[in-house]
Design a protein around this motif. Structure first.
Motif, mmCIF file in Angstrom:
data_model
loop_
_atom_site.group_PDB
_atom_site.id
_atom_site.type_symbol
_atom_site.label_atom_id
_atom_site.label_comp_id
_atom_site.label_asym_id
_atom_site.label_seq_id
_atom_site.Cartn_x
_atom_site.Cartn_y
_atom_site.Cartn_z
ATOM 1 N N MET B 162 25.870 22.040 16.264
ATOM 2 C CA MET B 162 26.573 23.218 15.762
ATOM 3 C C MET B 162 27.896 22.844 15.102
ATOM 4 S SD MET B 162 24.462 25.511 16.087
ATOM 5 C CE MET B 162 25.496 26.783 15.348
ATOM 6 N N ALA B 163 28.570 21.827 15.661
ATOM 7 C CA ALA B 163 29.826 21.380 15.047
ATOM 8 C C ALA B 163 29.554 20.850 13.638
ATOM 9 C CB ALA B 163 30.477 20.297 15.913
ATOM 10 N N LEU B 164 28.467 20.115 13.480
ATOM 11 C CA LEU B 164 28.115 19.590 12.155
ATOM 12 C C LEU B 164 27.728 20.719 11.202
ATOM 13 C CD1 LEU B 164 26.043 16.396 13.048
ATOM 14 C CD2 LEU B 164 28.193 16.480 11.765
ATOM 15 N N LEU B 165 26.908 21.663 11.709
ATOM 16 C CA LEU B 165 26.404 22.735 10.846
ATOM 17 C C LEU B 165 27.515 23.692 10.444
ATOM 18 C CD1 LEU B 165 22.971 23.678 12.453
ATOM 19 C CD2 LEU B 165 23.433 22.199 10.512
ATOM 20 N N ASP B 166 28.553 23.759 11.287
ATOM 21 C CA ASP B 166 29.661 24.648 10.990
ATOM 22 C C ASP B 166 30.737 23.921 10.193
ATOM 23 O OD1 ASP B 166 30.463 27.206 11.127
ATOM 24 O OD2 ASP B 166 31.522 27.030 13.037
ATOM 25 N N GLY B 167 30.557 22.603 10.029
ATOM 26 C CA GLY B 167 31.581 21.815 9.356
ATOM 27 C C GLY B 167 31.014 21.012 8.209
ATOM 28 N N PRO B 168 31.038 19.677 8.351
ATOM 29 C CA PRO B 168 30.696 18.817 7.217
ATOM 30 C C PRO B 168 29.263 18.988 6.694
ATOM 31 C CG PRO B 168 30.918 17.538 9.245
ATOM 32 C CD PRO B 168 31.437 18.901 9.523
ATOM 33 N N TRP B 169 28.350 19.450 7.538
ATOM 34 C CA TRP B 169 26.942 19.488 7.132
ATOM 35 C C TRP B 169 26.502 20.885 6.708
ATOM 36 C CZ3 TRP B 169 22.002 17.967 10.374
ATOM 37 C CH2 TRP B 169 21.075 17.370 9.511
ATOM 38 N N LYS B 170 27.446 21.818 6.630
ATOM 39 C CA LYS B 170 27.096 23.203 6.317
ATOM 40 C C LYS B 170 26.642 23.319 4.864
ATOM 41 C CE LYS B 170 29.453 27.668 6.194
ATOM 42 N NZ LYS B 170 28.483 28.598 6.699
ATOM 43 N N ASP B 171 25.569 24.070 4.682
ATOM 44 C CA ASP B 171 25.086 24.331 3.328
ATOM 45 C C ASP B 171 26.103 25.211 2.621
ATOM 46 O OD1 ASP B 171 23.814 24.975 1.028
ATOM 47 O OD2 ASP B 171 22.037 25.858 1.969
ATOM 48 N N LEU B 173 25.947 26.908 0.091
ATOM 49 C CA LEU B 173 25.364 28.105 -0.508
ATOM 50 C C LEU B 173 24.991 29.147 0.551
ATOM 51 C CD1 LEU B 173 22.999 26.359 -3.076
ATOM 52 C CD2 LEU B 173 25.306 27.258 -3.452
ATOM 53 N N SER B 174 25.110 28.794 1.827
ATOM 54 C CA SER B 174 24.666 29.696 2.882
ATOM 55 C C SER B 174 25.857 30.254 3.653
ATOM 56 C CB SER B 174 23.740 28.942 3.848
ATOM 57 O OG SER B 174 23.589 29.672 5.032
ATOM 58 N N GLY B 175 25.737 31.503 4.057
ATOM 59 C CA GLY B 175 26.797 32.105 4.846
ATOM 60 C C GLY B 175 26.674 31.757 6.322
ATOM 61 N N TYR B 176 25.562 31.159 6.690
ATOM 62 C CA TYR B 176 25.304 30.849 8.096
ATOM 63 C C TYR B 176 25.509 29.364 8.359
ATOM 64 C CZ TYR B 176 23.067 35.395 8.001
ATOM 65 O OH TYR B 176 22.824 36.715 7.868
ATOM 66 N N PRO B 177 25.656 28.988 9.641
ATOM 67 C CA PRO B 177 25.715 27.553 9.942
ATOM 68 C C PRO B 177 24.332 26.917 9.811
ATOM 69 C CG PRO B 177 25.944 28.823 11.972
ATOM 70 C CD PRO B 177 25.908 29.799 10.839
ATOM 71 N N ASP B 178 23.915 26.656 8.582
ATOM 72 C CA ASP B 178 22.633 26.007 8.294
ATOM 73 C C ASP B 178 22.922 24.712 7.539
ATOM 74 O OD1 ASP B 178 21.476 28.272 9.257
ATOM 75 O OD2 ASP B 178 21.030 29.130 7.273
ATOM 76 N N SER B 179 22.018 23.756 7.679
ATOM 77 C CA SER B 179 22.148 22.543 6.882
ATOM 78 C C SER B 179 21.532 22.811 5.507
ATOM 79 C CB SER B 179 21.435 21.376 7.554
ATOM 80 O OG SER B 179 20.043 21.482 7.365
ATOM 81 N N VAL B 264 11.328 20.842 11.039
ATOM 82 C CA VAL B 264 12.165 20.719 9.840
ATOM 83 C C VAL B 264 11.300 20.494 8.598
ATOM 84 C CG1 VAL B 264 13.820 19.217 8.665
ATOM 85 C CG2 VAL B 264 14.262 19.986 10.998
ATOM 86 N N ALA B 265 10.371 19.522 8.683
ATOM 87 C CA ALA B 265 9.633 19.133 7.485
ATOM 88 C C ALA B 265 8.487 20.084 7.166
ATOM 89 C CB ALA B 265 9.101 17.706 7.645
ATOM 90 N N GLY B 266 7.994 20.794 8.190
ATOM 91 C CA GLY B 266 6.835 21.633 7.953
ATOM 92 C C GLY B 266 7.115 23.121 7.957
ATOM 93 N N MET B 267 8.213 23.554 8.562
ATOM 94 C CA MET B 267 8.440 24.983 8.748
ATOM 95 C C MET B 267 9.711 25.493 8.075
ATOM 96 S SD MET B 267 6.236 26.707 10.671
ATOM 97 C CE MET B 267 7.055 27.899 11.733
ATOM 98 N N HIS B 268 10.857 24.956 8.467
ATOM 99 C CA HIS B 268 12.124 25.569 8.065
ATOM 100 C C HIS B 268 12.819 24.835 6.929
ATOM 101 C CE1 HIS B 268 11.640 28.097 11.554
ATOM 102 N NE2 HIS B 268 11.522 27.041 12.330
ATOM 103 N N TYR B 269 12.475 23.559 6.713
ATOM 104 C CA TYR B 269 13.059 22.727 5.657
ATOM 105 C C TYR B 269 14.573 22.587 5.783
ATOM 106 C CZ TYR B 269 8.439 23.984 3.947
ATOM 107 O OH TYR B 269 7.092 24.196 3.874
ATOM 108 N N GLN B 270 15.112 22.911 6.949
ATOM 109 C CA GLN B 270 16.543 22.739 7.197
ATOM 110 C C GLN B 270 16.767 22.800 8.716
ATOM 111 O OE1 GLN B 270 17.821 27.397 7.096
ATOM 112 N NE2 GLN B 270 18.704 26.089 5.557
#
Lengths: 313, 355
Positions: B162-171, B173-179, B264-270
């Protein structure tokens, strides 16, 4: 040193006590059951159930104390189920405990949704209010830190010496400890091993329930699905850190409270620019590190995890 | 007064091994029906809505199979670990480790497209394995309780993610903590037109066969079972117990990591916060119901996947809260534990006066 100014305020220490209270309560409960030889991994789910049932009863009855009683009662019921599985049937304590946790979590979510539906505003209650102890609260520093809290905090203050007295100074405590160390010896001395384990489990269940309800009735004023979010598991670790002793368990809970209160302060002060998730991670990480460092000294009750069957030996 | 006594069995008959999980599930459904009635619905319509939601149409049935894939992986992970009495409750964290490794590799530019899927699978398995290696090392070196350590590390991994998704790894283009999404050519191919049946499902089945071979046909599998049955005797027979536990943890964590790779690779791609709705914990129930037998993991995982997908439909049609799925999970674990008693012991009634 602005950071230290932040830390050494009375508000920090008062927050520390507030955070540590429910954990100390549940940790001492877990200590009782482990002292009798049963690892109660139902803790996480039972705390959640306590938070839910406590809140629900308080919401409909208007009485916070009735809510607390319901939380304790629901905890006792599922701790008894844990006893049925691990003591009477002698099943794996690890897996039984996880089963109880899953079952209790499922029941908590299910019942809450059934009773309250999905309102846009979560229903809430008027939570417990702080009661300043007359006289004591006026003591400089110690007063606001220790003696201006909700009543539950004072009860947990009293629980620690009471648990120590029960465990070390009463025949009941001796029997309980013997059951956890050497159930064969206890049985030959006429101690009802299974019944002692049930008692210890039911004490733990009641304290888990109360600890859980503290969150929904004192810390916050509502029940949310993430209200416990791993704090029960932390208590399992606090028992190890507290080396199965009531005083040290309480100390371990205070230490945890200090870390937690510190992270809240650092976060809000903006003194350190780190993602807040790292602070949420800290207690879990510290637990693993501390267990690795302390493991050589830590000595669990000898018969922890070992079911007792009369026919054997 | 009659008392019951438990006599250890020498061997469990095969028919009983197959019957017990079925009985445990039936007992669970009977017990859970009380809660359905409490919700003001009728039991049979609710269960048939659940069944229809899981298998009622081609689309639903495939969805159930797709949902079962990560559960097969975590079920295998737990089954292998529990065989060696390495109490791995950490499949959840190992799954996230694998998912993050896969999402990282899958997002790298400059890799040849054909290397992406193998690299994601390999790195995901390694990441999960190493994350399980930590508690295994702590267990064999410092006697740290594996249940507590693996549990704690789940939370460590989740908050690290979550720290990564909310910081350096956050997409960005997305408003959410997603990669960020992985590359298009890193996505697992779809095996069946107009469904979400992806390569990960096939890999799950291949892994099931491999794990079965490993456990029943190889020296390592024999060592894992020997250590689990009696570590002291295994050590006495010259087995490197600590190393066996460590290797078991690597395999177990690797399998859990593959669950994350598939998601990741088959369902959500992130990677996102709710990537796993507790697949790691469900794996424990699945493995127990399968009696730690790799081949039993597949039907067991299908059952819980069916409950999870069917519960949504049941909830829409009958108003029974969707959390019935969680209760069924917990209750079937408890029921299965009780049922196991009959596998290991014969219940004999006797008169107490004979003491």
């Amino acid at each position: 040193m602005e950071v230290f100014d932040q830390i050494l305020q009375t508000g920090f220490f008062a927050a520390l006590i507030r955070v540590a209270t429910p954990l100390a309560c549940a940790t001492i409960g877990e200590m009782f059951s482990e002292r009798a030889g049963v690892l109660n991994l139902g803790i996480e789910g039972i705390m959640l159930l306590g938070a839910m049932s406590g809140f629900t009863v308080a919401y409909f009855s208007g009485s916070l104390w009735l809510g607390m009683a319901a939380a304790a009662a629901s905890g006792i019921v599922f701790a008894a189920l844990m006893g049925l599985l691990t003591v009477t049937l002698g099943l794996s304590q690890h897996v039984s405990g996880l089963g109880v946790t899953m079952l209790c979590s499922g029941i908590s979510f299910y019942c809450y949704r059934l009773i309250f539906g999905q309102p846009s505003q979560p229903p809430n209650v008027q939570p417990f209010e702080s009661v300043a102890l007359p006289g004591l609260a006026a003591i400089p520093f110690l007063g606001p830190v220790l003696f201006n809290h909700v009543v539950l905090v004072y009860l947990v203050f009293a629980l620690v010496p009471l648990a120590a007295w029960l465990l070390y100074r009463t025949p009941w405590g001796l029997a309980l400890r013997t059951v956890g160390e050497n159930p064969q010896a206890a049985a030959s001395a006429g101690v009802p091993v299974a019944w002692m384990r049930y008692q210890a489990l039911m004490i733990s269940g009641a304290l888990f329930g109360i600890g859980g309800a503290y969150f929904s009735l004192a810390q916050f004023n509502a029940f949310t699905f993430g209200v416990i979010s791993g704090r029960g598991w932390v208590c399992i670790a606090l028992v190890v850190l507290g080396r199965w002793d009531p005083w040290r368990c309480a100390l371990a809970a205070l230490l945890f409270g200090a870390v937690d209160a510190l992270q809240l302060r650092l976060q809000s002060s903006g003194a350190i620019d780190l993602p807040y998730q790292l602070f949420l991670m800290l207690p879990f990480l510290l637990t693993v590190v501390a267990m690795a460092m302390l493991s050589r000294n830590a000595r669990a009750p000898a018969s922890l995890l070992v079911p007792y069957r009369r026919e054997e030996r | 007064m009659m008392r019951f006594r438990l006599e250890p069995r020498e061997r469990t008959p095969v028919w009983l091994n197959l019957l017990l999980p079925v009985l445990a599930i039936l007992a669970t459904l009977v017990l859970s029906s009380g809660l359905i009635v409490a919700a003001g619905a009728d039991t049979l319509p609710a269960y048939s809505a659940l069944f229809a939601g899981a298998f009622g149409s081609r689309f639903n049935a495939v969805e159930t199979v797709v949902k079962a894939a990560p559960m097969v992986f975590t079920g295998l992970a737990v089954a292998v670990a529990f065989r060696a009495k390495f109490w791995n409750i950490g499949a959840e964290g190992q799954l996230l480790a694998g998912a993050m490794a896969a999402a990282f590799i899958g997002g790298l530019e400059g890799l040849a497209p054909w290397t992406l899927a193998p690299l994601m699978i390999l790195c995901g398995a390694i990441a999960g394995g190493l994350w399980a290696g930590i508690p295994a090392t702590l267990k064999v070196r410092y006697q740290v309780d594996d249940v507590v350590a693996t549990l704690m590390l789940n939370f460590v991994m989740f908050y690290a993610m979550m720290a990564l998704l909310d910081g350096p790894w956050k997409d960005p283009l997305s408003g959410y903590p997603d990669s960020p999404d992985i590359r298009m050519d890193a996505e697992f191919p779809i095996l069946l037109e107009r469904t979400r049946l992806h390569l990960g499902v096939a890999i799950a089945l291949v892994c099931t066969a491999l794990v079965w071979l490993l456990m029943s046909r190889t020296t390592l599998g024999f060592a894992i079972r020997a250590v689990g049955e009696n570590a002291r005797a295994a050590a006495h027979a010259g087995m490197p117990v600590a190393r066996v536990v460590f290797v078991t943890a690597l395999i177990s964590g690797g399998l859990a990591g593959l669950a994350g790779v598939g998601e990741v690779a088959g369902m959500h791609y992130q990677v996102m916060a709710n990537l796993s709705p507790g697949y790691g914990y469900t794996g424990i129930v699945i493995a127990m119901l399968a009696r730690l037998n790799p081949l039993g993991v597949v039907p067991s995982a299908l059952f819980f996947a069916a409950v999870a997908t069917g519960a949504e439909t049941m909830s829409r049609k009958t108003g029974v809260p969707v959390f019935l799925a969680d209760i069924i999970q917990g209750a079937s674990l408890v029921c299965m534990l009780v049922a196991l008693l009959f596998a290991n012991f014969r219940v004999r009634l006797q008169r107490a006066a004979a003491v």
